[in-house]
Design a protein around this motif. Structure first.
Motif, PDB file in Angstrom:
ATOM      1  N   GLY A   1       0.790  -1.227   0.000  1.00  0.00           N
ATOM      2  CA  GLY A   1       0.000   0.000   0.000  1.00  0.00           C
ATOM      3  C   GLY A   1       0.813   1.263   0.000  1.00  0.00           C
ATOM      4  N   GLY A   2       2.121   1.169   0.278  1.00  0.00           N
ATOM      5  CA  GLY A   2       2.949   2.364   0.341  1.00  0.00           C
ATOM      6  C   GLY A   2       3.267   2.936  -1.012  1.00  0.00           C
ATOM      7  N   SER A   3       3.997   2.195  -1.835  1.00  0.00           N
ATOM      8  CA  SER A   3       4.380   2.711  -3.149  1.00  0.00           C
ATOM      9  C   SER A   3       3.172   2.846  -4.067  1.00  0.00           C
ATOM     10  CB  SER A   3       5.427   1.797  -3.789  1.00  0.00           C
ATOM     11  OG  SER A   3       4.891   0.528  -4.114  1.00  0.00           O
ATOM     12  N   GLU A   4       2.227   1.935  -3.936  1.00  0.00           N
ATOM     13  CA  GLU A   4       1.023   2.009  -4.777  1.00  0.00           C
ATOM     14  C   GLU A   4       0.256   3.299  -4.498  1.00  0.00           C
ATOM     15  OE1 GLU A   4      -2.872  -0.725  -5.961  1.00  0.00           O
ATOM     16  OE2 GLU A   4      -1.503  -1.365  -4.374  1.00  0.00           O
ATOM     17  N   ALA A   5       0.143   3.665  -3.223  1.00  0.00           N
ATOM     18  CA  ALA A   5      -0.585   4.887  -2.861  1.00  0.00           C
ATOM     19  C   ALA A   5       0.124   6.121  -3.386  1.00  0.00           C
ATOM     20  CB  ALA A   5      -0.747   4.965  -1.349  1.00  0.00           C
TER      21      ALA A   5
END
Length: 315
Positions: free
Chosen positions: A76-80
Motif C-alpha cells: 500500500g505504500g508505493s502504490e498509494a
C-alpha cells in the motif's frame, strides 16, 4: 516522528513504474539543504510510513525530490504514492543519513535499478566539490533507468550506463573498474540485495570492507530460532529483561520509554542508539561494516546481545 506538511509541486514519470515527486512547503520556507545520501520518512495517503532517498541537488534550499518505484508486492505504500498528483499534500520527517560522502582520492558509485536514487545525490555533492568520481548504472533497459538522461546531462562522461547486462556477467565489468582503483578509493552501492552483494564481493578485496558503503532498501532475513533472553540497562540506571521473541525497542515501548522509530526492520536507522557496555549482535541493514565492528551503537528494533547484559544510551 517530527513531521512537516509538504505540497507535491511536480510529478514526473522517470522510467517504467518509477515516478518522482518534487516536494515544497506551502509557506515558501526552505526544505533544504540536506546532507547528500540522506533519506526521509514519508507518510502516504493511506497513512503508511515509508523511507525514500532524497535525489535532488543537496544544496538546493527550495525543494526536495524523491523517486517511488511501484512495487508489484506493494503493501500500500508505493502504490498509494503512485496515485498522488501535483497539489496534494504529504507529511515527511527530518532527513536522516546513513550513506555519507567519505574521504577518498576517488569515488565509485555503482547503482542497480532504482538504487540510483541515493547515489544521484552523492553525485551532485561530489561534482560540487570537484571530487574525482564515476557512476556505473546497471538497468535492464534505458526505459527502465530512472534519471538516465539527467545523469548524462549533469555529469557527462563520468556516467557509464550499463543496460541489459545479465547478473552473471556484471562481475566482469566490475572487476575491470576495481582493477583501476587504489586502496584509498571509496565505493558506494545501492540496488537489489544480490546486486549489492556482488559489488561488495568485487570491491572489498581492493579497498577494504569498510570503504564499500551499502544502502539497503529491504530488511535482512535473520534466523531467530536460537534467540536467548538478555538484560538491557539504560544509562539512566533503569534495567529491563529482553525475552526471546521481543526486541529491545518493543520492551522499552512497553515500559513507557519513547524511542524514535520508523521502519522497525533495521533499515532506516531511526532507532540506532549507543552501546556503553556489552557486545551487540548486529542484525540491521543500516549500520556500516565499520560501525558494526566498532560495537558502540546498534539498531534497537532488530539487533540483540552476544553478552548477557548490555548498557545503552538513547540518542
Amino acid at each position: 516522528m517530527t513531521s512537516t506538511v509538504v505540497r507535491v509541486a511536480e510529478v514526473r514519470q522517470e522510467a517504467a513504474g518509477i515516478r518522482s515527486l518534487r516536494l515544497v512547503r506551502d509557506d515558501g520556507a526552505p526544505l533544504g539543504p540536506y546532507e547528500a545520501g540522506a533519506h526521509v520518512d514519508v507518510v502516504g495517503p493511506t497513512g503508511l510510513v515509508r523511507q525514500y532517498s532524497l535525489c535532488s541537488p543537496p544544496h538546493d534550499p527550495e525543494s526536495l525530490l524523491i523517486a517511488v518505484k511501484k512495487e508489484a508486492a506493494s503493501r500500500g505504500g508505493s502504490e498509494a504514492l503512485h496515485t498522488v498528483e501535483a497539489g496534494d499534500t504529504l507529511e515527511i520527517g527530518e532527513p536522516r543519513n546513513l550513506l555519507r560522502v567519505a574521504d577518498g582520492a576517488r569515488h565509485v558509485l555503482v547503482a542497480g535499478g532504482v538504487g540510483v536514487t541515493p547515489l544521484l545525490s552523492l553525485a551532485y555533492e561530489l561534482h560540487r566539490r570537484g571530487a574525482e568520481f564515476e557512476l556505473h548504472y546497471f538497468a535492464r533497459a534505458r526505459e527502465q533507468a530512472a534519471f538516465a538522461g539527467l545523469l548524462e546531462r549533469e555529469f557527462g562522461d563520468r556516467v557509464h550506463l550499463r543496460f541489459g547486462v545479465p547478473r552473471a556477467e556484471q562481475p566482469t565489468i566490475l572487476k575491470e573498474v576495481a582493477g583501476e582503483l587504489t586502496p584509498d578509493a571509496q565505493v558506494y552501492t545501492c540496488g537489489p540485495e544480490g546486486f549489492m552483494a556482488q559489488v561488495s564481493a568485487v570491491f572489498a578485496p581492493v579497498v577494504g570492507e569498510s570503504r564499500v558503503h551499502v544502502e539497503h532498501f529491504v530488511a535482512a532475513d535473520v534466523d531467530t530460532s536460537g534467540d536467548q533472553p538478555f538484560t538491557v540497562e539504560l544509562d539512566t540506571g533503569e534495567v529491563f529483561e529482553v525475552p526471546a521473541g521481543k526486541s529491545i525497542l518493543a520492551v522499552l515501548g512497553e515500559n513507557g520509554i519513547e524511542v524514535f522509530k520508523s521502519c522497525e526492520e533495521g533499515i532506516c536507522g531511526s532507532c540506532v542508539s549507543g552501546v556503553l557496555e556489552g557486545v551487540p549482535e548486529h542484525r540491521d541493514s543500516c549500520l556500516s561494516a565499520a560501525d558494526k565492528a566498532a560495537g558502540d551503537q546498534m539498531a534497537l528494533c532488530v539487533s540483540r546481545a552476544r553478552t548477557a547484559r548490555l548498557k545503552i544510551e538513547l540518542y
